[in-house]
Design a protein around this motif. Structure first.
Motif, mmCIF file in Angstrom:
data_model
loop_
_atom_site.group_PDB
_atom_site.id
_atom_site.type_symbol
_atom_site.label_atom_id
_atom_site.label_comp_id
_atom_site.label_asym_id
_atom_site.label_seq_id
_atom_site.Cartn_x
_atom_site.Cartn_y
_atom_site.Cartn_z
ATOM 1 N N SER A 56 0.812 -1.217 0.000
ATOM 2 C CA SER A 56 0.000 0.000 0.000
ATOM 3 C C SER A 56 0.847 1.269 0.000
ATOM 4 O O SER A 56 0.342 2.336 -0.317
ATOM 5 C CB SER A 56 -0.953 0.008 1.195
ATOM 6 O OG SER A 56 -0.228 0.017 2.407
ATOM 7 N N LEU A 57 2.118 1.176 0.358
ATOM 8 C CA LEU A 57 2.996 2.349 0.347
ATOM 9 C C LEU A 57 3.871 2.394 -0.909
ATOM 10 O O LEU A 57 4.736 3.262 -1.027
ATOM 11 C CB LEU A 57 3.877 2.369 1.605
ATOM 12 C CG LEU A 57 3.121 2.577 2.910
ATOM 13 C CD1 LEU A 57 4.066 2.486 4.095
ATOM 14 C CD2 LEU A 57 2.413 3.911 2.912
ATOM 15 N N ARG A 58 3.634 1.467 -1.828
ATOM 16 C CA ARG A 58 4.435 1.438 -3.059
ATOM 17 C C ARG A 58 4.336 2.796 -3.753
ATOM 18 O O ARG A 58 3.254 3.337 -3.944
ATOM 19 C CB ARG A 58 3.940 0.351 -3.991
ATOM 20 C CG ARG A 58 4.811 0.195 -5.232
ATOM 21 C CD ARG A 58 4.387 -0.978 -6.082
ATOM 22 N NE ARG A 58 4.668 -2.209 -5.343
ATOM 23 C CZ ARG A 58 3.807 -3.212 -5.216
ATOM 24 N NH1 ARG A 58 2.636 -3.150 -5.776
ATOM 25 N NH2 ARG A 58 4.138 -4.276 -4.523
ATOM 26 N N GLY A 59 5.485 3.350 -4.073
ATOM 27 C CA GLY A 59 5.531 4.646 -4.735
ATOM 28 C C GLY A 59 5.563 5.822 -3.773
ATOM 29 O O GLY A 59 5.900 6.926 -4.157
#
Length: 81
Positions: A56-59
């Motif tokens: 969910s924190l990708r990027g």
């Protein structure tokens, strides 16, 4: 200073279980006694942590390519070459 917990004897606890659970749900602690001696404490459960899905924190987070490299002075201080 912490407020004293409500105290019920076993008979009262059986009779008023719903009321006791309402008190606990609002954050109060309740002590149940037998023959005047406390034998149990009913306390609220910690709220469950709501977790998001993996990735969910990708990027949103960037990790530098050299994040695990020690600066030379710190490496020398610990004898790491």
């Amino acid at each position: 200073m912490e407020a004293a917990a409500h105290q019920y004897n076993v008979h009262e606890a059986k009779t008023h279980l719903s009321r006791i659970l309402e008190q606990v749900a609002t954050g109060e602690e309740v002590v149940i006694s037998k023959a005047g001696e406390p034998v149990a404490k009913v306390v609220p459960l910690r709220p469950q942590v709501k977790r998001t899905g993996r990735g969910s924190l990708r990027g949103a987070i960037r990790i530098a390519d050299d994040f695990d490299e020690l600066p030379e002075d710190i490496a020398n201080a610990f004898g790491v070459q």
